[in-house]
Design a protein around this motif. Structure first.
Motif, PDB file in Angstrom:
ATOM      1  N   VAL A  16       0.833  -1.194   0.000  1.00  0.00           N
ATOM      2  CA  VAL A  16       0.000   0.000   0.000  1.00  0.00           C
ATOM      3  C   VAL A  16       0.870   1.247   0.000  1.00  0.00           C
ATOM      4  CG1 VAL A  16      -1.748   1.270   1.262  1.00  0.00           C
ATOM      5  CG2 VAL A  16      -1.803  -1.223   1.241  1.00  0.00           C
ATOM      6  N   LEU A  17       0.573   2.160  -0.912  1.00  0.00           N
ATOM      7  CA  LEU A  17       1.273   3.436  -0.929  1.00  0.00           C
ATOM      8  C   LEU A  17       0.620   4.370   0.068  1.00  0.00           C
ATOM      9  CD1 LEU A  17       1.816   4.148  -4.727  1.00  0.00           C
ATOM     10  CD2 LEU A  17       3.482   3.370  -3.070  1.00  0.00           C
ATOM     11  N   ALA A  18       1.429   5.101   0.761  1.00  0.00           N
ATOM     12  CA  ALA A  18       0.910   6.083   1.702  1.00  0.00           C
ATOM     13  C   ALA A  18       1.241   7.468   1.201  1.00  0.00           C
ATOM     14  CB  ALA A  18       1.505   5.849   3.087  1.00  0.00           C
ATOM     15  N   GLY A  19       0.582   8.467   1.802  1.00  0.00           N
ATOM     16  CA  GLY A  19       0.941   9.845   1.468  1.00  0.00           C
ATOM     17  C   GLY A  19      -0.230  10.626   0.935  1.00  0.00           C
ATOM     18  N   ALA A  20      -0.253  11.894   1.258  1.00  0.00           N
ATOM     19  CA  ALA A  20      -1.353  12.755   0.843  1.00  0.00           C
ATOM     20  C   ALA A  20      -1.376  12.985  -0.650  1.00  0.00           C
ATOM     21  CB  ALA A  20      -1.251  14.096   1.571  1.00  0.00           C
ATOM     22  N   LYS A 210       2.869 -15.745  -6.548  1.00  0.00           N
ATOM     23  CA  LYS A 210       1.498 -15.355  -6.207  1.00  0.00           C
ATOM     24  C   LYS A 210       0.636 -15.333  -7.451  1.00  0.00           C
ATOM     25  CE  LYS A 210       2.901 -12.410  -2.322  1.00  0.00           C
ATOM     26  NZ  LYS A 210       2.857 -11.043  -1.746  1.00  0.00           N
ATOM     27  N   HIS A 211      -0.654 -15.579  -7.266  1.00  0.00           N
ATOM     28  CA  HIS A 211      -1.586 -15.493  -8.383  1.00  0.00           C
ATOM     29  C   HIS A 211      -1.696 -14.044  -8.854  1.00  0.00           C
ATOM     30  CE1 HIS A 211      -3.979 -19.473  -7.610  1.00  0.00           C
ATOM     31  NE2 HIS A 211      -2.765 -19.673  -8.097  1.00  0.00           N
ATOM     32  N   TYR A 212      -1.910 -13.885 -10.146  1.00  0.00           N
ATOM     33  CA  TYR A 212      -2.019 -12.551 -10.724  1.00  0.00           C
ATOM     34  C   TYR A 212      -3.145 -11.756 -10.073  1.00  0.00           C
ATOM     35  CZ  TYR A 212      -2.744  -8.949 -14.298  1.00  0.00           C
ATOM     36  OH  TYR A 212      -2.905  -7.759 -14.954  1.00  0.00           O
ATOM     37  N   GLU A 213      -4.256 -12.420  -9.766  1.00  0.00           N
ATOM     38  CA  GLU A 213      -5.378 -11.737  -9.128  1.00  0.00           C
ATOM     39  C   GLU A 213      -4.967 -11.137  -7.783  1.00  0.00           C
ATOM     40  OE1 GLU A 213      -7.042 -14.731 -11.977  1.00  0.00           O
ATOM     41  OE2 GLU A 213      -5.414 -14.683 -10.511  1.00  0.00           O
ATOM     42  N   GLU A 214      -4.151 -11.855  -7.028  1.00  0.00           N
ATOM     43  CA  GLU A 214      -3.679 -11.334  -5.746  1.00  0.00           C
ATOM     44  C   GLU A 214      -2.697 -10.189  -5.954  1.00  0.00           C
ATOM     45  OE1 GLU A 214      -3.146 -10.562  -1.822  1.00  0.00           O
ATOM     46  OE2 GLU A 214      -4.726 -11.725  -2.814  1.00  0.00           O
ATOM     47  N   LEU A 215      -1.860 -10.282  -6.970  1.00  0.00           N
ATOM     48  CA  LEU A 215      -0.943  -9.183  -7.281  1.00  0.00           C
ATOM     49  C   LEU A 215      -1.709  -7.923  -7.655  1.00  0.00           C
ATOM     50  CD1 LEU A 215       1.741 -11.167  -9.318  1.00  0.00           C
ATOM     51  CD2 LEU A 215       2.012 -10.209  -7.022  1.00  0.00           C
ATOM     52  N   TYR A 221      -5.096  -2.364  -6.789  1.00  0.00           N
ATOM     53  CA  TYR A 221      -6.386  -1.993  -6.227  1.00  0.00           C
ATOM     54  C   TYR A 221      -6.245  -1.258  -4.889  1.00  0.00           C
ATOM     55  CZ  TYR A 221      -8.160  -5.745  -9.368  1.00  0.00           C
ATOM     56  OH  TYR A 221      -8.449  -6.560 -10.429  1.00  0.00           O
ATOM     57  N   ARG A 222      -5.505  -1.847  -3.959  1.00  0.00           N
ATOM     58  CA  ARG A 222      -5.408  -1.253  -2.622  1.00  0.00           C
ATOM     59  C   ARG A 222      -4.695   0.099  -2.632  1.00  0.00           C
ATOM     60  NH1 ARG A 222      -3.650  -6.866   0.421  1.00  0.00           N
ATOM     61  NH2 ARG A 222      -5.647  -7.953   0.144  1.00  0.00           N
ATOM     62  N   HIS A 227     -12.237   0.010  -5.199  1.00  0.00           N
ATOM     63  CA  HIS A 227     -13.097  -0.870  -4.405  1.00  0.00           C
ATOM     64  C   HIS A 227     -14.083  -1.666  -5.246  1.00  0.00           C
ATOM     65  CE1 HIS A 227     -11.403   1.088  -0.924  1.00  0.00           C
ATOM     66  NE2 HIS A 227     -11.844   2.266  -1.318  1.00  0.00           N
ATOM     67  N   ASP A 228     -14.227  -1.318  -6.518  1.00  0.00           N
ATOM     68  CA  ASP A 228     -15.224  -1.967  -7.367  1.00  0.00           C
ATOM     69  C   ASP A 228     -14.592  -2.563  -8.618  1.00  0.00           C
ATOM     70  OD1 ASP A 228     -17.611  -1.289  -5.808  1.00  0.00           O
ATOM     71  OD2 ASP A 228     -17.147   0.776  -6.352  1.00  0.00           O
ATOM     72  N   THR A 229     -13.358  -3.021  -8.496  1.00  0.00           N
ATOM     73  CA  THR A 229     -12.610  -3.575  -9.625  1.00  0.00           C
ATOM     74  C   THR A 229     -12.202  -5.003  -9.300  1.00  0.00           C
ATOM     75  OG1 THR A 229     -11.780  -1.375 -10.178  1.00  0.00           O
ATOM     76  CG2 THR A 229     -10.600  -3.250 -11.120  1.00  0.00           C
ATOM     77  N   SER A 230     -12.368  -5.896 -10.266  1.00  0.00           N
ATOM     78  CA  SER A 230     -12.043  -7.309 -10.037  1.00  0.00           C
ATOM     79  C   SER A 230     -11.706  -7.981 -11.364  1.00  0.00           C
ATOM     80  CB  SER A 230     -13.227  -8.026  -9.376  1.00  0.00           C
ATOM     81  OG  SER A 230     -14.359  -7.999 -10.230  1.00  0.00           O
TER      82      SER A 230
END
Length: 391
Positions: A16-20, A210-215, A221-222, A227-230
């Motif tokens: 996860v990237l952080a930052g404003a 790792k599976h591509y979906e998890e990557l 996504y995160r 939140h609505d992409t799969s």
């Protein structure tokens, strides 16, 4: 849709990237859903003309964003039976714009040292045909690999025509062309191929275990708040969704709902992602801005070669690594297009990610099926880019 038309469709047929600074790029609370006077009225009229055009989409939505200010223009309907309007939170098949997602995954892995742009198929995927072993990740991402396109394989099309909901083994899609040689010497020329991004995803899996979906979830996504992409395997669409239609050029035949005509397993990383205009706006802003990858990797991504997205985007097209440069009369934006049964997409943003355009249609438009409408569409897209870039 008549099955005889399927071979002519472009079947795409996806820490996860952080930052404003990232939050400012992907979240935009200000939203204007009513066209403003002047330029917006002209843009609105163009959307309505697309809907009325022979073979035109029942619905179209455009999301223009500058900084935190967002404008939404739309015409037609999301559902011809109910008359429900198109919403930025409606799900849709994003077609080959999913290839930009595979670029985001692998370029993040390049930044982390898990992959290199000069890594070869032979090193990462030695089980693939020996004739392909010299192809590099960079050549796959820029469509200069020479890999034959699995989605044009007679065996693939035969299976698909027999059962449009057939569940393919997505990780074995390249088996359909494994007996074929490269179409040309890798790196010598450009040719768009759905096989390229299948190999890209497989290289990412091989490098990480790792599976591509998890990557996708971890690396795209995160960090961008999608939140609505799969990336589904089946044919069913999540609610709510804008329905995709086959619209005949010649009336009086009515539009046919083909939203769930074809499953996603047969396109996977080359075009199987389902998303929304809101999420796609967040994605393209983060992807072009450098929120996901370093400046050094961005420079490598933007080594342009002659080549156009499919369908061609607005203005003059050049190809980079899982991204295209669209040079319009008003300036340059970077992005990707896509088309699949029922949907046509454009996502684009300025190189700094500050201004973006998401443009979605509820019918398929490409050079093979509707060449005249494609030229009209590209003209309208360029006008929207100009509105986006205008001071």
């Amino acid at each position: 849709m008549p099955l005889s038309r399927l071979p002519h469709l472009h079947l795409p047929v996806s820490a996860v990237l952080a930052g404003a600074c990232l939050a400012a790029l992907v979240y935009a609370p200000a939203e204007a859903d009513t066209p403003r006077p002047g330029p917006d009225r002209a843009l609105q009229s163009q959307l309505e003309q697309l809907v009325r055009a022979p073979g035109g989409p029942p619905g179209v939505i455009a999301v223009l964003q500058r900084g935190e200010s967002r404008r939404i223009l739309r015409a037609g309907v999301s559902d011809v039976d109910t008359g429900r309007p198109v919403e930025p939170t409606d799900h849709m098949r994003i077609a080959s714009t999913a290839k930009a997602f595979s670029g985001a995954v692998t370029l993040r892995l390049v930044d982390r040292g898990a992959l290199g742009l000069d890594d070869t198929i032979g090193r990462r995927l030695p089980a693939l045909p020996r004739a392909w072993h010299s192809v590099t990740l960079r050549e796959l991402l820029t469509h200069t690999s020479g890999l034959p396109d699995f989605s044009r394989s007679p065996d693939f099309l035969r299976i698909l025509k027999a059962d449009l909901h057939h569940r393919f083994d997505s990780r074995r899609l390249l088996d359909f062309v494994a007996g074929e040689p490269l179409l040309f010497r890798p790196g010598s020329r450009y040719q768009y191929s759905n096989s390229d991004n299948i190999a890209v995803a497989l290289m990412a899996e091989a490098a990480t275990g790792k599976h591509y979906e998890e990557l996708l979830r971890q690396l795209v996504y995160r960090p961008l708040g999608l939140h609505d992409t799969s990336l589904p395997q089946g044919f069913e669409m999540p609610e709510p969704y804008m329905r995709g239609y086959d619209v005949p050029v010649q009336p009086p035949a009515a539009p046919e709902d083909i939203s769930e005509l074809v499953g996603a397993s047969g396109v996977w990383a080359s075009g199987g992602i389902v998303s929304t205009p809101r999420d796609m706006t967040r994605f393209i802003r983060g992807y072009t801005s450098g929120a996901l990858i370093s400046r050094a990797t961005l420079r490598e991504q933007r080594r342009w070669v002659d080549g156009a997205s499919e369908p061609a985007g607005p203005g003059r097209n050049k190809a980079g690594a899982a991204i295209f440069r669209y040079t319009t009369r008003c300036g340059v934006v970077l992005g990707h297009t896509g088309n699949t049964p029922g949907y046509t997409q454009l996502i684009a943003a300025t190189p700094d990610g500050e201004r973006s355009l998401t443009f979605s249609l509820t019918t398929q438009v490409n050079k093979a099926t509707k060449p005249q409408l494609l030229e009209k569409l590209r003209e309208v897209e360029e006008n929207f880019v100009c509105a986006l870039l205008r001071d």
